[in-house]
Design a protein around this motif. Structure first.
Motif, PDB file in Angstrom:
ATOM      1  N   TRP A   1       0.857  -1.190   0.000  1.00 21.59           N
ATOM      2  CA  TRP A   1       0.000   0.000   0.000  1.00 21.59           C
ATOM      3  C   TRP A   1       0.889   1.235   0.000  1.00 21.59           C
ATOM      4  CZ3 TRP A   1      -0.725  -3.693   3.998  1.00 21.59           C
ATOM      5  CH2 TRP A   1       0.038  -3.470   5.150  1.00 21.59           C
TER       6      TRP A   1
ATOM      7  N   THR B   1      -2.660   5.918   5.091  1.00 22.85           N
ATOM      8  CA  THR B   1      -3.525   4.751   5.309  1.00 22.85           C
ATOM      9  C   THR B   1      -3.718   4.438   6.789  1.00 22.85           C
ATOM     10  OG1 THR B   1      -1.684   3.182   5.237  1.00 22.85           O
ATOM     11  CG2 THR B   1      -2.721   3.770   3.151  1.00 22.85           C
ATOM     12  N   GLY B   2      -2.878   5.009   7.664  1.00 21.17           N
ATOM     13  CA  GLY B   2      -2.951   4.691   9.081  1.00 21.17           C
ATOM     14  C   GLY B   2      -2.224   3.396   9.443  1.00 21.17           C
ATOM     15  N   ARG B   3      -1.670   2.731   8.472  1.00 20.30           N
ATOM     16  CA  ARG B   3      -0.924   1.494   8.736  1.00 20.30           C
ATOM     17  C   ARG B   3       0.583   1.751   8.649  1.00 20.30           C
ATOM     18  NH1 ARG B   3      -4.132  -2.480   4.653  1.00 20.30           N
ATOM     19  NH2 ARG B   3      -3.990  -0.597   3.372  1.00 20.30           N
ATOM     20  N   SER B   4       1.319   0.801   9.169  1.00 19.67           N
ATOM     21  CA  SER B   4       2.770   0.972   9.166  1.00 19.67           C
ATOM     22  C   SER B   4       3.300   0.873   7.745  1.00 19.67           C
ATOM     23  CB  SER B   4       3.429  -0.086  10.054  1.00 19.67           C
ATOM     24  OG  SER B   4       3.151  -1.380   9.561  1.00 19.67           O
ATOM     25  N   ARG B   5       4.482   1.422   7.554  1.00 17.82           N
ATOM     26  CA  ARG B   5       5.091   1.434   6.232  1.00 17.82           C
ATOM     27  C   ARG B   5       5.565   0.023   5.863  1.00 17.82           C
ATOM     28  NH1 ARG B   5       9.225   6.156   7.754  1.00 17.82           N
ATOM     29  NH2 ARG B   5       9.218   4.864   9.627  1.00 17.82           N
ATOM     30  N   GLN B   6       5.207  -0.411   4.685  1.00 21.59           N
ATOM     31  CA  GLN B   6       5.632  -1.718   4.180  1.00 21.59           C
ATOM     32  C   GLN B   6       6.120  -1.554   2.754  1.00 21.59           C
ATOM     33  OE1 GLN B   6       5.793  -4.404   6.022  1.00 21.59           O
ATOM     34  NE2 GLN B   6       4.782  -3.498   7.800  1.00 21.59           N
TER      35      GLN B   6
ATOM     36  N   TRP C   1       6.274 -10.778   7.419  1.00 24.69           N
ATOM     37  CA  TRP C   1       5.033 -11.180   6.780  1.00 24.69           C
ATOM     38  C   TRP C   1       4.945 -12.709   6.729  1.00 24.69           C
ATOM     39  CZ3 TRP C   1       1.261  -8.404   3.599  1.00 24.69           C
ATOM     40  CH2 TRP C   1       1.326  -7.018   3.760  1.00 24.69           C
TER      41      TRP C   1
END
Length: 208
Positions: free
Chosen positions: A65, A70-75, A83
């Motif tokens: 993403w 997005t409010g999520r951690s960086r990936q 993962w």
């Protein structure tokens, strides 16, 4: 002077024989015995274990993403080790476990292992049946007669294949060649049964 009983092919005691002091009368070198045992066990390992790193697993060609909002951690990739299905960090990789001993170290280790058996009174010398009479039931009867029916360690000469083949079917038995002895097999519980031919080969191979 170390003497042990000798038996004929029928299991009858025929006398005693003096074992060579240089092979069966040595003071056991325990550190070297341990080193030889560890080396033999390590040399049996295949070393083919392998895991996939993040560069080897499938997928992860695009960012899961977007970076922000997005409010999520960086990936950055689905192949990341955190993962499920991702690569393995510092996992086992193919390698060689081989350990080498010098000829002198191996000889001393074998002498120590044989001396341990001799000191425990678990060494006997037998005359194996003739090649045309070497049957499993005859070898089993011989081992019972000499008191080595339970977990015998039979050491034979290279030319005594018939006796080795006859004893191979006896439950709990271990058949070893005098010229290819293993410390790992000599240190297990059991009675060491030497043929006269095997004793001669041991003197030739391990004698000083």
């Amino acid at each position: 002077m170390l003497k042990v009983a000798t038996y004929n092919a029928a299991g009858t005691q025929t006398g005693e024989i003096e074992l060579p002091e240089s092979i069966f009368g040595q003071r056991p070198h325990r550190p070297l015995l341990h080193q030889a045992l560890v080396a033999e066990l390590a040399n049996r390992r295949a070393g083919t274990h392998a895991t996939r790193t993040r560069g080897q697993v499938r997928g992860g060609g695009r960012k899961p993403w977007r970076q922000k909002g997005t409010g999520r951690s960086r990936q950055g990739s689905r192949r990341s080790p955190i993962w499920v299905g991702g690569g393995i960090t510092f996992g086992p990789q193919p390698r060689r476990y081989t350990q080498k001993l010098s000829r002198q170290e191996r000889t001393l280790a074998l002498r120590s292992a044989l001396s341990v058996q001799a000191r425990a009174g678990k060494v006997i010398v037998v005359e194996p049946p003739a090649s045309d009479q070497a049957r499993t039931r005859d070898m089993a009867a011989l081992l019972r007669a000499v008191g080595a029916a339970e977990r015998p360690i039979l050491v034979v000469a290279d030319g005594e294949r018939a006796a080795a083949r006859a004893a191979a079917n006896i439950r709990g038995s271990r058949i070893l060649s005098a010229r290819r002895l293993s410390v790992r097999h000599l240190l297990v519980p059991g009675t060491l049964v030497l043929t006269r031919g095997a004793l001669a080969e041991l003197q030739e191979a391990l004698g000083s």
